[in-house]
Motif scaffolding. Structure first.
Motif, PDB file in Angstrom:
ATOM      1  N   LEU A  24     -10.027  -2.026  -7.035  1.00 17.93           N
ATOM      2  CA  LEU A  24      -8.853  -2.685  -6.472  1.00 17.93           C
ATOM      3  C   LEU A  24      -8.238  -3.706  -7.427  1.00 17.93           C
ATOM      4  O   LEU A  24      -7.118  -4.163  -7.202  1.00 17.93           O
ATOM      5  CB  LEU A  24      -9.219  -3.386  -5.158  1.00 17.93           C
ATOM      6  N   GLY A  25      -8.976  -4.088  -8.463  1.00 16.17           N
ATOM      7  CA  GLY A  25      -8.478  -5.073  -9.421  1.00 16.17           C
ATOM      8  C   GLY A  25      -8.541  -6.499  -8.890  1.00 16.17           C
ATOM      9  O   GLY A  25      -7.671  -7.314  -9.205  1.00 16.17           O
ATOM     10  N   ILE A  26      -9.567  -6.779  -8.095  1.00 17.76           N
ATOM     11  CA  ILE A  26      -9.732  -8.110  -7.523  1.00 17.76           C
ATOM     12  C   ILE A  26     -11.148  -8.619  -7.782  1.00 17.76           C
ATOM     13  O   ILE A  26     -12.029  -7.858  -8.195  1.00 17.76           O
ATOM     14  CB  ILE A  26      -9.446  -8.114  -6.002  1.00 17.76           C
ATOM     15  N   HIS A  27     -11.382  -9.892  -7.519  1.00 16.82           N
ATOM     16  CA  HIS A  27     -12.711 -10.493  -7.677  1.00 16.82           C
ATOM     17  C   HIS A  27     -13.607 -10.033  -6.524  1.00 16.82           C
ATOM     18  O   HIS A  27     -13.134  -9.918  -5.384  1.00 16.82           O
ATOM     19  CB  HIS A  27     -12.575 -12.021  -7.679  1.00 16.82           C
ATOM     20  N   PRO A  28     -14.879  -9.770  -6.798  1.00 15.89           N
ATOM     21  CA  PRO A  28     -15.794  -9.333  -5.728  1.00 15.89           C
ATOM     22  C   PRO A  28     -15.853 -10.288  -4.531  1.00 15.89           C
ATOM     23  O   PRO A  28     -16.009  -9.842  -3.394  1.00 15.89           O
ATOM     24  CB  PRO A  28     -17.150  -9.247  -6.425  1.00 15.89           C
ATOM     25  N   ASN A  29     -15.721 -11.580  -4.766  1.00 15.71           N
ATOM     26  CA  ASN A  29     -15.744 -12.530  -3.648  1.00 15.71           C
ATOM     27  C   ASN A  29     -14.550 -12.334  -2.720  1.00 15.71           C
ATOM     28  O   ASN A  29     -14.665 -12.530  -1.512  1.00 15.71           O
ATOM     29  CB  ASN A  29     -15.773 -13.976  -4.152  1.00 15.71           C
ATOM     30  N   VAL A  30     -13.419 -11.947  -3.275  1.00 12.34           N
ATOM     31  CA  VAL A  30     -12.235 -11.687  -2.454  1.00 12.34           C
ATOM     32  C   VAL A  30     -12.495 -10.458  -1.596  1.00 12.34           C
ATOM     33  O   VAL A  30     -12.230 -10.458  -0.387  1.00 12.34           O
ATOM     34  CB  VAL A  30     -10.972 -11.498  -3.321  1.00 12.34           C
ATOM     35  N   TYR A  31     -13.041  -9.408  -2.203  1.00 12.54           N
ATOM     36  CA  TYR A  31     -13.343  -8.200  -1.431  1.00 12.54           C
ATOM     37  C   TYR A  31     -14.360  -8.493  -0.331  1.00 12.54           C
ATOM     38  O   TYR A  31     -14.222  -8.008   0.797  1.00 12.54           O
ATOM     39  CB  TYR A  31     -13.852  -7.067  -2.333  1.00 12.54           C
ATOM     40  N   ARG A  32     -15.359  -9.280  -0.643  1.00 12.95           N
ATOM     41  CA  ARG A  32     -16.377  -9.641   0.346  1.00 12.95           C
ATOM     42  C   ARG A  32     -15.726 -10.292   1.569  1.00 12.95           C
ATOM     43  O   ARG A  32     -16.085 -10.005   2.711  1.00 12.95           O
ATOM     44  CB  ARG A  32     -17.395 -10.594  -0.291  1.00 12.95           C
ATOM     45  N   ARG A  33     -14.735 -11.134   1.323  1.00 16.61           N
ATOM     46  CA  ARG A  33     -14.030 -11.790   2.435  1.00 16.61           C
ATOM     47  C   ARG A  33     -13.221 -10.781   3.253  1.00 16.61           C
ATOM     48  O   ARG A  33     -13.070 -10.949   4.458  1.00 16.61           O
ATOM     49  CB  ARG A  33     -13.122 -12.896   1.908  1.00 16.61           C
ATOM     50  N   TYR A  34     -12.717  -9.742   2.607  1.00 17.06           N
ATOM     51  CA  TYR A  34     -12.015  -8.686   3.354  1.00 17.06           C
ATOM     52  C   TYR A  34     -12.978  -8.014   4.332  1.00 17.06           C
ATOM     53  O   TYR A  34     -12.652  -7.793   5.491  1.00 17.06           O
ATOM     54  CB  TYR A  34     -11.434  -7.627   2.428  1.00 17.06           C
ATOM     55  N   GLU A  35     -14.160  -7.666   3.845  1.00 21.03           N
ATOM     56  CA  GLU A  35     -15.140  -6.999   4.699  1.00 21.03           C
ATOM     57  C   GLU A  35     -15.566  -7.893   5.859  1.00 21.03           C
ATOM     58  O   GLU A  35     -15.780  -7.408   6.965  1.00 21.03           O
ATOM     59  CB  GLU A  35     -16.377  -6.585   3.897  1.00 21.03           C
ATOM     60  N   LYS A  36     -15.710  -9.168   5.603  1.00 24.24           N
ATOM     61  CA  LYS A  36     -16.140 -10.098   6.649  1.00 24.24           C
ATOM     62  C   LYS A  36     -15.015 -10.475   7.600  1.00 24.24           C
ATOM     63  O   LYS A  36     -15.251 -11.021   8.666  1.00 24.24           O
ATOM     64  CB  LYS A  36     -16.703 -11.367   6.026  1.00 24.24           C
ATOM     65  N   GLY A  37     -13.793 -10.212   7.197  1.00 25.94           N
ATOM     66  CA  GLY A  37     -12.656 -10.535   8.042  1.00 25.94           C
ATOM     67  C   GLY A  37     -12.182 -11.966   7.919  1.00 25.94           C
ATOM     68  O   GLY A  37     -11.404 -12.437   8.741  1.00 25.94           O
ATOM     69  N   THR A  38     -12.631 -12.661   6.873  1.00 21.07           N
ATOM     70  CA  THR A  38     -12.192 -14.037   6.685  1.00 21.07           C
ATOM     71  C   THR A  38     -10.935 -14.121   5.832  1.00 21.07           C
ATOM     72  O   THR A  38     -10.404 -15.208   5.626  1.00 21.07           O
ATOM     73  CB  THR A  38     -13.298 -14.905   6.047  1.00 21.07           C
ATOM     74  N   ARG A  39     -10.492 -12.975   5.350  1.00 21.63           N
ATOM     75  CA  ARG A  39      -9.262 -12.906   4.570  1.00 21.63           C
ATOM     76  C   ARG A  39      -8.560 -11.602   4.900  1.00 21.63           C
ATOM     77  O   ARG A  39      -9.195 -10.554   4.991  1.00 21.63           O
ATOM     78  CB  ARG A  39      -9.593 -12.985   3.076  1.00 21.63           C
ATOM     79  N   GLU A  40      -7.253 -11.662   5.084  1.00 16.05           N
ATOM     80  CA  GLU A  40      -6.479 -10.461   5.412  1.00 16.05           C
ATOM     81  C   GLU A  40      -6.298  -9.581   4.180  1.00 16.05           C
ATOM     82  O   GLU A  40      -6.057 -10.079   3.084  1.00 16.05           O
ATOM     83  CB  GLU A  40      -5.102 -10.853   5.955  1.00 16.05           C
ATOM     84  N   ILE A  41      -6.366  -8.276   4.401  1.00 15.33           N
ATOM     85  CA  ILE A  41      -6.178  -7.323   3.315  1.00 15.33           C
ATOM     86  C   ILE A  41      -4.692  -7.041   3.159  1.00 15.33           C
ATOM     87  O   ILE A  41      -4.043  -6.640   4.125  1.00 15.33           O
ATOM     88  CB  ILE A  41      -6.915  -6.003   3.590  1.00 15.33           C
ATOM     89  N   PRO A  42      -4.146  -7.213   1.961  1.00 15.84           N
ATOM     90  CA  PRO A  42      -2.743  -6.843   1.744  1.00 15.84           C
ATOM     91  C   PRO A  42      -2.563  -5.333   1.967  1.00 15.84           C
ATOM     92  O   PRO A  42      -3.471  -4.538   1.692  1.00 15.84           O
ATOM     93  CB  PRO A  42      -2.487  -7.201   0.282  1.00 15.84           C
ATOM     94  N   VAL A  43      -1.416  -4.958   2.447  1.00 15.68           N
ATOM     95  CA  VAL A  43      -1.125  -3.555   2.744  1.00 15.68           C
ATOM     96  C   VAL A  43      -1.353  -2.678   1.514  1.00 15.68           C
ATOM     97  O   VAL A  43      -1.921  -1.584   1.620  1.00 15.68           O
ATOM     98  CB  VAL A  43       0.313  -3.388   3.280  1.00 15.68           C
ATOM     99  N   SER A  44      -0.952  -3.143   0.351  1.00 13.55           N
ATOM    100  CA  SER A  44      -1.102  -2.333  -0.862  1.00 13.55           C
ATOM    101  C   SER A  44      -2.572  -2.007  -1.145  1.00 13.55           C
ATOM    102  O   SER A  44      -2.902  -0.894  -1.562  1.00 13.55           O
ATOM    103  CB  SER A  44      -0.477  -3.031  -2.067  1.00 13.55           C
TER     104      SER A  44
END
Length: 73
Positions: A24-44
């Motif tokens: 995805l071209g992002i930091h693993p910590n950002v992805y981890r937050r997507y899985e946990k639901g603490t950060r919204e996933i951009p549509v792209s």
């Protein structure tokens, strides 16, 4: 929103969070937050994940239990 399906798909494929984050071209910590639901996933990125797993975005969002992507039904 908690995205159980992106966690389950990743785990079922024996893929690490780091591997998905690199795709995805992002930091693993950002992805981890997507899985946990603490950060919204951009549509792209949601679309990229659906393409990666060959499922529909509606499936990832929990709007359907049919993982078949559009055009494949």
């Amino acid at each position: 929103m908690y995205f159980r399906r992106i966690y389950d798909l990743r785990e079922d494929g024996d893929i690490t969070q780091k591997e998905i984050a690199e795709y995805l071209g992002i930091h693993p910590n950002v992805y981890r937050r997507y899985e946990k639901g603490t950060r919204e996933i951009p549509v792209s990125l949601l679309v990229k994940l659906a393409d990666y797993y060959k499922v529909s975005t509606d499936y990832l969002l929990g709007r359907t239990d049919d993982p078949t992507p559009p055009g494949k039904r």
